[in-house]
Enzyme design. Structure first.
Site, PDB file in Angstrom:
ATOM      1  N   PHE A 150       0.983  -0.477  -0.108  1.00 62.83           N
ATOM      2  CA  PHE A 150      -0.201   0.038  -0.008  1.00 62.83           C
ATOM      3  C   PHE A 150       1.105   1.013   0.235  1.00 62.83           C
ATOM      4  O   PHE A 150       1.472   1.705   0.808  1.00 62.83           O
ATOM      5  CB  PHE A 150      -1.196  -0.260   1.318  1.00 62.83           C
ATOM      6  CG  PHE A 150      -1.463   1.158   1.467  1.00 62.83           C
ATOM      7  CD1 PHE A 150      -2.943   1.548   0.518  1.00 62.83           C
ATOM      8  CD2 PHE A 150      -1.672   2.548   2.009  1.00 62.83           C
ATOM      9  CE1 PHE A 150      -4.274   2.300   0.397  1.00 62.83           C
ATOM     10  CE2 PHE A 150      -1.982   4.112   1.296  1.00 62.83           C
ATOM     11  CZ  PHE A 150      -3.659   3.819   1.030  1.00 62.83           C
ATOM     12  N   ASP A 235       9.426   3.204   2.110  1.00 63.83           N
ATOM     13  CA  ASP A 235       8.170   3.718   2.095  1.00 63.83           C
ATOM     14  C   ASP A 235       7.824   3.649   4.106  1.00 63.83           C
ATOM     15  O   ASP A 235       7.699   2.786   4.410  1.00 63.83           O
ATOM     16  CB  ASP A 235       6.544   3.126   1.320  1.00 63.83           C
ATOM     17  CG  ASP A 235       6.060   4.181   2.120  1.00 63.83           C
ATOM     18  OD1 ASP A 235       5.412   4.936   2.846  1.00 63.83           O
ATOM     19  OD2 ASP A 235       4.732   4.084   0.513  1.00 63.83           O
ATOM     20  N   LYS A 264       2.574  11.015   6.842  1.00 66.71           N
ATOM     21  CA  LYS A 264       1.552  10.765   8.562  1.00 66.71           C
ATOM     22  C   LYS A 264       2.243  11.309   9.495  1.00 66.71           C
ATOM     23  O   LYS A 264       1.893  12.699   9.887  1.00 66.71           O
ATOM     24  CB  LYS A 264       1.694   9.249   8.384  1.00 66.71           C
ATOM     25  CG  LYS A 264       0.689   8.755   7.019  1.00 66.71           C
ATOM     26  CD  LYS A 264      -0.007   7.400   7.874  1.00 66.71           C
ATOM     27  CE  LYS A 264      -1.065   7.428   6.488  1.00 66.71           C
ATOM     28  NZ  LYS A 264      -1.250   6.238   5.852  1.00 66.71           N
TER      29      LYS A 264
END
Ligand SMILES: *Cc1c(COP(=O)(O)O)cnc(C)c1O
Length: 415
Positions: A150, A235, A264
């Protein structure tokens, strides 16, 4: 009325949900709770009920709701200036990129806003590096990615997703990506050829259900990338910045990637802040006009991001996540065999596979919500926990007790 069970909801909740359902696109399926405020690890809904937030906005709220240091940094900057664009310099960007680069042990930062933008930026940088530095033939570059990944929701990113919900009906897809099984270094080795510019990997796959690869996987990727002159892109948008009990999940296995993708928690739960962080020989390939973002590196984002970096530079959030994480993981493991099939995780991040015969992950999360714990299901029967790092150990124990009670309740109603 769609997608939301209102049987147990009272008027204020029902009204708020109805309004949202009517006019917000249905690209999410939220739990039927309407949050109105929050402090630390706790949130309060429109009825005044309190819940322990065990999702922390997918780790964007690592430092807790309304973190006083971060709110103060934002408030102070709101009174000065919030947006200049990169057409001019601003006095917050320099300190932010300098200290973020230092935290990562790298030279340079490319500031963006959302995680998906950081991934897109990483893909573009890797391709430009491939053509300009490695000498790959024009438009021939490929990037090796992992099954079950993802990385976000843009058209290029979903082109290398294998989740039909993310992909179907959004084609045509961007070429240039090769998918290999996650955790399989031999498959990565076979996928690499002379046109490979990068291997893009989540050090721990979050959305897939907090999947931790074999301990030798990332070190093997590091060796392969170095050997074949390929960029290793980690990531760390969800796994990084304290969540796993270290600054980065890569740290847990002693691996240093060529590029970190961050997002985030970098925005402190206040504003979207993302970044690509790497050395000058890679990020230096970008020239003026080749890439950018109106909001990237804005003074408000840079102020909040700088305070986040300073908090992490002390090492305290990482240590707290490590210590509390050990406690959480061991408490969760004690539920295996009692409605739980498997527990995975690192630090304050856990994927809990519940017995699919008892309930779906969604049903379990709804039951947890009714008992005051907010968590998120993923992939059928998995529950994911990622409480803010400021959470108290007693709160974690309380949440695990609620989970045990929910599973016991399902087991009884099953008999
Ligand atoms: C959330 C996430 C993204 C995308 O971030 P957005 O800010 O939602 O665009 C990318 N990669 C990983 C690993 C993530 O968890």
């Amino acid at each position: 009325m769609t997608a939301t069970d209102l049987t147990s909801a009272s008027a204020a909740t029902a009204e708020a949900i109805a309004l949202e359902d009517e006019h917000a696109a249905h690209n999410y399926h939220p739990l039927p709770v309407v949050v109105a405020s929050g402090e630390g690890a706790w949130v309060t809904d429109v009825e005044g009920r309190r819940y322990l937030d065990c999702l922390a906005a997918y780790s964007a709220v690592n430092f807790g709701h309304g973190n006083p240091r971060l709110v103060e940094a934002a408030r102070e900057q709101l009174g000065r200036i919030t947006l200049t664009s990169r057409a001019f310099h601003n006095d917050r960007l320099g300190p932010f990129v300098t200290e973020l680069a230092a935290l990562c042990g790298k030279d340079m930062v490319l500031p963006m806003n959302t995680g998906a933008e950081a991934v897109e930026s990483g893909v573009k940088v890797a391709r430009a590096w491939g053509y300009r530095v490695k000498g790959v033939a024009a438009d021939a570059a490929n990037i090796v990615v992992m099954a079950g990944n993802f990385h976000g929701r843009t058209t290029t990113i979903i082109s290398f997703s294998d989740d039909p919900d993310a992909r179907d009906d959004f084609g045509p897809y961007t070429p240039g990506f090769r998918t290999v099984p996650y955790g399989d270094a031999a498959a990565v080795a076979s996928a690499i050829d002379e046109n490979t510019v990068a291997v893009l990997v989540e050090p721990i796959q979050g959305e897939a259900g907090v999947v931790v690869p074999p301990a030798d996987f990332l070190p093997a990727l590091r060796a392969l990338c170095t050997e074949h002159r390929v960029l290793l892109i980690a990531d760390e948008i969800q796994s990084g910045l304290g969540r796993v009990g270290a600054t980065f999940a890569c740290d847990l296995v002693g691996v240093v990637p060529d590029l970190y993708l961050l997002g985030k928690a970098l925005g402190g739960g206040i504003v979207p802040v993302s970044a690509v962080v790497g050395d000058r020989d890679v990020l230096g390939v970008l020239h003026p006009g080749e890439h950018g973002s109106t909001f990237g590196g804005n003074p408000l984002a840079a102020s909040v991001g700088l305070e986040v970096v300073r908090m992490l530079a002390s090492g305290e959030p990482q240590e707290r996540a490590r210590v509390l994480g050990e406690h959480l993981q061991s408490r969760l493991r004690s539920l295996v065999g009692h409605g739980v099939v498997e527990v995975r995780g690192a630090g304050l991040w856990a994927g809990i596979d519940i017995d699919p015969a008892l309930a779906t992950g969604r049903e379990a999360c709804e039951a947890l919500m009714r008992r005051g714990v907010l968590a998120k299901d993923t992939h059928g029967s998995t529950i994911r926990l990622a409480p803010p790092i400021v959470v108290e150990q007693a709160d974690l124990d309380w949440a695990v007790d609620r989970l045990a009670a929910v599973l016991e309740e399902f087991a009884v109603s099953d008999r």
